[in-house]
Design a protein around this motif. Structure first.
Motif, mmCIF file in Angstrom:
data_model
loop_
_atom_site.group_PDB
_atom_site.id
_atom_site.type_symbol
_atom_site.label_atom_id
_atom_site.label_comp_id
_atom_site.label_asym_id
_atom_site.label_seq_id
_atom_site.Cartn_x
_atom_site.Cartn_y
_atom_site.Cartn_z
ATOM 1 N N UNK A 1 9.532 1.539 3.451
ATOM 2 C CA UNK A 1 10.478 1.462 2.332
ATOM 3 C C UNK A 1 11.557 0.427 2.629
ATOM 4 N N UNK A 2 12.074 0.425 3.862
ATOM 5 C CA UNK A 2 13.143 -0.530 4.182
ATOM 6 C C UNK A 2 12.615 -1.959 4.227
ATOM 7 N N UNK A 3 11.372 -2.152 4.632
ATOM 8 C CA UNK A 3 10.797 -3.511 4.576
ATOM 9 C C UNK A 3 10.771 -4.024 3.141
ATOM 10 N N UNK A 4 10.387 -3.157 2.215
ATOM 11 C CA UNK A 4 10.337 -3.576 0.806
ATOM 12 C C UNK A 4 11.748 -3.803 0.275
ATOM 13 N N UNK A 5 12.697 -2.938 0.648
ATOM 14 C CA UNK A 5 14.099 -3.142 0.250
ATOM 15 C C UNK A 5 14.573 -4.521 0.710
ATOM 16 N N UNK A 6 14.255 -4.866 1.941
ATOM 17 C CA UNK A 6 14.682 -6.154 2.507
ATOM 18 C C UNK A 6 14.079 -7.320 1.722
ATOM 19 N N UNK A 7 12.808 -7.200 1.385
ATOM 20 C CA UNK A 7 12.133 -8.267 0.613
ATOM 21 C C UNK A 7 12.782 -8.419 -0.759
ATOM 22 N N UNK A 8 13.033 -7.292 -1.424
ATOM 23 C CA UNK A 8 13.657 -7.326 -2.752
ATOM 24 C C UNK A 8 15.069 -7.910 -2.647
ATOM 25 N N UNK A 9 15.834 -7.488 -1.640
ATOM 26 C CA UNK A 9 17.216 -7.964 -1.484
ATOM 27 C C UNK A 9 17.247 -9.472 -1.280
ATOM 28 N N UNK B 1 0.812 -1.223 0.000
ATOM 29 C CA UNK B 1 0.000 0.000 0.000
ATOM 30 C C UNK B 1 0.846 1.275 0.000
ATOM 31 N N UNK B 2 2.119 1.196 0.456
ATOM 32 C CA UNK B 2 2.925 2.415 0.562
ATOM 33 C C UNK B 2 4.133 2.472 -0.365
ATOM 34 N N UNK B 3 4.494 1.324 -0.951
ATOM 35 C CA UNK B 3 5.724 1.284 -1.760
ATOM 36 C C UNK B 3 5.522 0.457 -3.019
ATOM 37 N N UNK B 4 6.404 0.677 -3.989
ATOM 38 C CA UNK B 4 6.442 -0.160 -5.182
ATOM 39 C C UNK B 4 7.902 -0.336 -5.579
ATOM 40 N N UNK B 5 8.225 -1.518 -6.111
ATOM 41 C CA UNK B 5 9.594 -1.801 -6.557
ATOM 42 C C UNK B 5 9.544 -2.231 -8.016
ATOM 43 N N UNK B 6 10.445 -1.657 -8.818
ATOM 44 C CA UNK B 6 10.471 -1.974 -10.254
ATOM 45 C C UNK B 6 11.899 -1.897 -10.764
ATOM 46 N N UNK B 7 12.115 -2.467 -11.954
ATOM 47 C CA UNK B 7 13.454 -2.494 -12.532
ATOM 48 C C UNK B 7 13.893 -1.081 -12.906
ATOM 49 N N UNK B 8 15.104 -0.702 -12.484
ATOM 50 C CA UNK B 8 15.697 0.565 -12.935
ATOM 51 C C UNK B 8 15.926 0.478 -14.444
ATOM 52 N N UNK B 9 15.535 1.512 -15.156
ATOM 53 C CA UNK B 9 15.633 1.472 -16.611
ATOM 54 C C UNK B 9 17.095 1.397 -17.076
ATOM 55 N N UNK B 10 18.018 1.916 -16.263
ATOM 56 C CA UNK B 10 19.426 1.964 -16.668
ATOM 57 C C UNK B 10 20.193 0.672 -16.428
ATOM 58 N N UNK B 11 19.781 -0.151 -15.420
ATOM 59 C CA UNK B 11 20.434 -1.446 -15.110
ATOM 60 C C UNK B 11 21.960 -1.331 -15.018
#
Ligand code: 5GP
Ligand code: ZN
Length: 134
Positions: free
Chosen positions: A61-69, A23-33
């Motif tokens: 934000x840090x919870x989502x960073x942790x999940x992505x990592x 509900x508060x964050x979204x994670x997506x691929x950086x276009x530059x990679x």
């Protein structure tokens, strides 16, 4: 913010390759990679920098960073992982909407960060620590 590229991505007006969302964050691929698997974690409301977020949004934000990592570790098994979160032009921020780079690393890969230690005297360190009590 109509002229903010990340607000437009959050609103679905500009496409992105999304990897997760809440509900508060979204994670997506950086276009530059900068490296394969380079992901951006973005807060949904428009706030420019870290200090514009309240504690709850920063924690989200840090919870989502942790999940992505953890997903990057499972799927890509990189030799390392670097988080980069830039604030203000002087702090290397180019898109003024809060985001965190989650960057898988290989030894000897291209990204560089100059980190020149100034090694100040102890009394200067103590004085600064006193100012920064929080
Ligand atoms: P900053 O320099 O602000 O830390 O990072 C901004 C990042 O946003 C850059 O790595 C850049 O590649 C990425 N970026 C800029 N525009 C777009 C876009 O339209 N889509 C996606 N997916 N990434 C973008
Ligand atoms: Zn924005």
């Amino acid at each position: 913010m109509a002229d903010c590229i990340f607000c437009r991505i959050v609103a679905g007006q500009v496409p992105c390759h999304k990897v997760t969302e809440d509900d508060r964050t979204v994670a997506f691929m950086d276009i530059g990679q900068v490296n394969p698997g380079h992901v951006l974690v973005v807060v949904k409301p428009h706030h420019a920098t870290l200090t514009d977020l309240d504690e709850e949004l920063a924690a989200a934000a840090m919870r989502t960073v942790h999940r992505v990592a953890r997903t990057i570790r499972r799927e890509l098994q990189p030799a390392g992982l670097t988080l980069l979160q830039a604030n203000g032009e002087a702090g290397w921020q180019t898109v003024p909407h809060f985001h965190v780079h989650v960057l898988p690393r290989r030894s000897g890969d291209a990204p560089r960060l100059e980190w020149p230690a100034m090694n100040p005297p102890q009394d200067a360190l103590a004085a600064m620590a006193k100012r920064l009590q929080c």
